[in-house]
Design a protein around this motif. Structure first.
Motif, PDB file in Angstrom:
ATOM      1  N   SER A 115     -14.526  31.087  18.175  1.00  0.00           N
ATOM      2  CA  SER A 115     -13.237  31.753  18.013  1.00  0.00           C
ATOM      3  C   SER A 115     -12.939  32.682  19.183  1.00  0.00           C
ATOM      4  N   LEU A 146     -19.938  37.660  16.233  1.00  0.00           N
ATOM      5  CA  LEU A 146     -18.825  38.462  15.729  1.00  0.00           C
ATOM      6  C   LEU A 146     -19.261  39.864  15.330  1.00  0.00           C
ATOM      7  N   CYS A 149     -18.079  34.033  19.048  1.00  0.00           N
ATOM      8  CA  CYS A 149     -16.716  34.264  19.550  1.00  0.00           C
ATOM      9  C   CYS A 149     -16.774  34.696  21.007  1.00  0.00           C
TER      10      CYS A 149
END
Length: 254
Positions: free
Chosen positions: A144, A162, A190
């Motif tokens: 992400s 994260l 991420c």
């Protein structure tokens, strides 16, 4: 004549690694500032199957940071422009486009597609959290993008878990929501910047023409959002770092 498009990639990754990229199927959700550069790198790396998901069209305000946004593409669907560019880079790539706004209602059908990797390049909080939760629960490999807007220091950008993100308001809200939903944020990868910003008053502003697509900017599927200043360099680095991580993981996977 031998196809020389990916000669240098194969020289570095080896024939087996190159074949893994050619056989891989990757879904990119969000084809804007970050997702556009992800797409560019994956296409040039020789990923053989791409699924491109977006519902927006290009607006003039996208030109400062989105690689697919040009004077000639204003008003055109991002998915269609993206597919054309991929096929210019690699005519042998299998490209599927899906025009949908990602939310809890559309995710079940979207994620029936068998894929090797998903890239989350959504910048809206609720759709992003719904997507990440669904991918986590289905155990689909994904990475992400956290917030690239308002950042200026490229040295602060990195691939992180994260739970290790700092100084990013988007990441902070995502962490809170996912933890409430039972997601182990230590297992989510991420790209994020830990830069502590010192912003001018002009950095965040209201722009009634922010999004060309009313479903993204407001209406039943979204709400009007503040516009945040951003640099083309930072959003590009986010996208290229995501793509690099995906390329390495696919090419080296046994």
């Amino acid at each position: 004549m031998e196809n020389r498009r990916f000669l240098r990639t194969e020289a570095l990754l080896g024939k087996a690694g190159m074949n893994r990229l050619k056989n891989a199927k990757v879904m990119i959700i969000g084809l804007g500032a970050v997702g556009g550069y992800v797409l560019e790198a994956l296409a040039r790396a020789g990923v053989g199957h791409l699924i491109l998901v977006d519902f927006d069209v290009f607006d003039e305000s996208n030109i400062n940071r989105q690689i697919l946004a040009l004077s000639s593409t204003i008003g055109r669907k991002k998915t269609e422009v993206a597919k054309e560019r991929v096929l210019e880079i690699n005519p042998d790539c299998d490209v599927k486009i899906i025009e949908t706004f990602v939310n809890a209602d559309t995710l079940p059908e979207l994620l029936t597609e068998p894929v090797d990797y998903v890239i989350d390049a959504i910048d809206a909080l609720n759709p992003k959290c719904c997507l990440m939760e669904a991918l986590y629960n289905k155990q689909i490999p994904f990475i992400s993008s956290m917030g690239a807007a308002l950042k200026t220091d490229a040295s602060c950008i990195a691939v992180r878990r994260l739970d290790k993100t700092e100084n990013c308001s988007l990441a902070r809200f995502v962490r809170k929501r996912l933890k409430r939903r039972g997601v182990d944020i230590k297992k989510i990868t991420c790209v994020a910047s830990n830069e502590q910003t010192d912003l001018p008053e002009t950095a965040i502003f209201d722009d009634e023409e922010n999004d060309a697509n009313p479903i993204v900017s407001g209406g039943k599927n979204g709400r009007q959002r503040h516009t945040m200043g951003s640099l083309p360099t930072i959003t590009a680095i986010f996208g290229l770092m995501i793509a690099n991580e995906v390329i390495k993981n696919i090419a080296t996977k046994e």
